[in-house]
Design a protein around this motif. Structure first.
Motif, PDB file in Angstrom:
ATOM      1  N   UNK A 262       0.840  -1.189   0.000  1.00  9.13           N
ATOM      2  CA  UNK A 262       0.000   0.000   0.000  1.00  9.13           C
ATOM      3  C   UNK A 262       0.875   1.239   0.000  1.00  9.13           C
ATOM      4  N   UNK A 263       0.527   2.146  -0.870  1.00  8.16           N
ATOM      5  CA  UNK A 263       1.184   3.450  -0.904  1.00  8.16           C
ATOM      6  C   UNK A 263       0.202   4.437  -0.290  1.00  8.16           C
ATOM      7  N   UNK A 264       0.630   5.074   0.790  1.00  6.81           N
ATOM      8  CA  UNK A 264      -0.247   6.009   1.495  1.00  6.81           C
ATOM      9  C   UNK A 264       0.056   7.440   1.068  1.00  6.81           C
ATOM     10  N   UNK A 265      -0.959   8.264   1.102  1.00  5.86           N
ATOM     11  CA  UNK A 265      -0.803   9.671   0.759  1.00  5.86           C
ATOM     12  C   UNK A 265      -0.030  10.372   1.873  1.00  5.86           C
ATOM     13  N   UNK A 266       0.870  11.243   1.474  1.00  3.70           N
ATOM     14  CA  UNK A 266       1.626  12.001   2.458  1.00  3.70           C
ATOM     15  C   UNK A 266       0.677  12.925   3.207  1.00  3.70           C
ATOM     16  N   UNK A 267       0.954  13.125   4.461  1.00  2.82           N
ATOM     17  CA  UNK A 267       0.115  14.025   5.239  1.00  2.82           C
ATOM     18  C   UNK A 267       0.372  15.457   4.799  1.00  2.82           C
ATOM     19  N   UNK A 268      -0.711  16.221   4.699  1.00  2.30           N
ATOM     20  CA  UNK A 268      -0.578  17.610   4.276  1.00  2.30           C
ATOM     21  C   UNK A 268       0.043  18.423   5.396  1.00  2.30           C
ATOM     22  N   UNK A 269       0.968  19.276   5.014  1.00  2.36           N
ATOM     23  CA  UNK A 269       1.612  20.146   5.986  1.00  2.36           C
ATOM     24  C   UNK A 269       0.813  21.434   6.079  1.00  2.36           C
ATOM     25  N   UNK A 270       0.910  22.068   7.208  1.00  3.75           N
ATOM     26  CA  UNK A 270       0.178  23.308   7.458  1.00  3.75           C
ATOM     27  C   UNK A 270       0.525  24.345   6.402  1.00  3.75           C
ATOM     28  N   UNK A 271      -0.487  24.926   5.787  1.00  2.00           N
ATOM     29  CA  UNK A 271      -0.291  25.987   4.811  1.00  2.00           C
ATOM     30  C   UNK A 271      -0.052  25.500   3.397  1.00  2.00           C
ATOM     31  N   UNK A 272       0.092  24.215   3.169  1.00  5.62           N
ATOM     32  CA  UNK A 272       0.321  23.685   1.823  1.00  5.62           C
ATOM     33  C   UNK A 272      -0.971  23.108   1.277  1.00  5.62           C
ATOM     34  N   UNK A 273      -1.176  23.281  -0.004  1.00  2.00           N
ATOM     35  CA  UNK A 273      -2.346  22.674  -0.638  1.00  2.00           C
ATOM     36  C   UNK A 273      -1.909  22.073  -1.967  1.00  2.00           C
ATOM     37  N   UNK A 274      -2.559  21.002  -2.339  1.00  2.13           N
ATOM     38  CA  UNK A 274      -2.235  20.333  -3.585  1.00  2.13           C
ATOM     39  C   UNK A 274      -2.797  21.132  -4.760  1.00  2.13           C
ATOM     40  N   UNK A 275      -1.983  21.332  -5.761  1.00  2.00           N
ATOM     41  CA  UNK A 275      -2.429  21.929  -7.014  1.00  2.00           C
ATOM     42  C   UNK A 275      -2.740  20.847  -8.040  1.00  2.00           C
ATOM     43  N   UNK A 276      -2.068  19.701  -7.892  1.00  2.00           N
ATOM     44  CA  UNK A 276      -2.284  18.571  -8.790  1.00  2.00           C
ATOM     45  C   UNK A 276      -1.907  17.295  -8.049  1.00  2.00           C
ATOM     46  N   UNK A 277      -2.745  16.264  -8.154  1.00  2.00           N
ATOM     47  CA  UNK A 277      -2.478  14.948  -7.559  1.00  2.00           C
ATOM     48  C   UNK A 277      -2.479  13.918  -8.679  1.00  2.00           C
ATOM     49  N   UNK A 278      -1.305  13.433  -9.063  1.00  2.00           N
ATOM     50  CA  UNK A 278      -1.222  12.452 -10.143  1.00  2.00           C
ATOM     51  C   UNK A 278      -0.631  11.125  -9.703  1.00  2.00           C
ATOM     52  N   UNK A 279       0.161  11.137  -8.636  1.00  2.00           N
ATOM     53  CA  UNK A 279       0.785   9.888  -8.220  1.00  2.00           C
ATOM     54  C   UNK A 279      -0.260   8.969  -7.624  1.00  2.00           C
ATOM     55  N   UNK A 280      -0.142   7.699  -7.969  1.00  2.00           N
ATOM     56  CA  UNK A 280      -1.105   6.707  -7.510  1.00  2.00           C
ATOM     57  C   UNK A 280      -0.905   6.397  -6.037  1.00  2.00           C
TER      58      UNK A 280
END
Length: 159
Positions: A90-108
């Protein structure tokens, strides 16, 4: 179709019409029975999204699977039913850091799985797995070929 409209009324025809209506109703209800379960769909997607190469050498079979960004603890290699090689993880999504937001999510992300039916000459007691630079290499050694049976000589006695 109602057979009475066509002027055909008989107990036999009405029984046949009733049976046809029942089979149509059962077809509608059986479609929900035949739909795949969520687990099946998830496993099928996990298998389809995990490409692998399989090579045969004179003394072994080698399975090569791309696993970028995974640690060895995230990957599990097992043998089921004495002849099925199962690679899961299983590949887990990295936890979002404070103040950062994803602009694009392509990695599975999510679970992955591959199953391979091993040939009869695969030695399931001699399997090694190495993950290097994001590539998992599983080597399954072959059993030595059986020795050919030597002809048995039978003494002929004269009676």
């Amino acid at each position: 179709m109602d057979l009475r409209i066509m002027g055909l009324e008989s107990p036999l025809l009405s029984t046949l019409q009733h049976m046809m209506e029942l089979s149509e109703d059962s077809d509608k209800s059986s479609s929900s029975i035949n739909t795949p379960t969520r687990t099946y769909v998830r496993d099928a997607n996990a298998m389809a999204s995990t490409p692998a190469d399989v090579k045969e050498y004179p003394n072994s079979y080698v399975f090569v699977v791309d696993m970028p960004g995974l640690k060895s603890g995230d990957i599990k290699v097992q043998v089921e039913d004495d002849n099925v090689l199962l690679i899961t993880g299983e590949r887990k999504r990295e936890e979002e850091k404070e103040g950062a937001k994803y602009l694009r999510l392509e990695r599975r992300v999510g679970k992955f799985m591959r199953k391979f039916v091993l040939p009869e000459n695969a030695n399931t007691d001699s399997i090694s797995a190495v993950c290097q630079d994001g590539v998992l290499t599983v080597t399954v050694n072959k059993l030595p070929p059986p020795e050919p049976k030597k002809p048995k000589t039978i003494q002929v006695s004269i009676a």
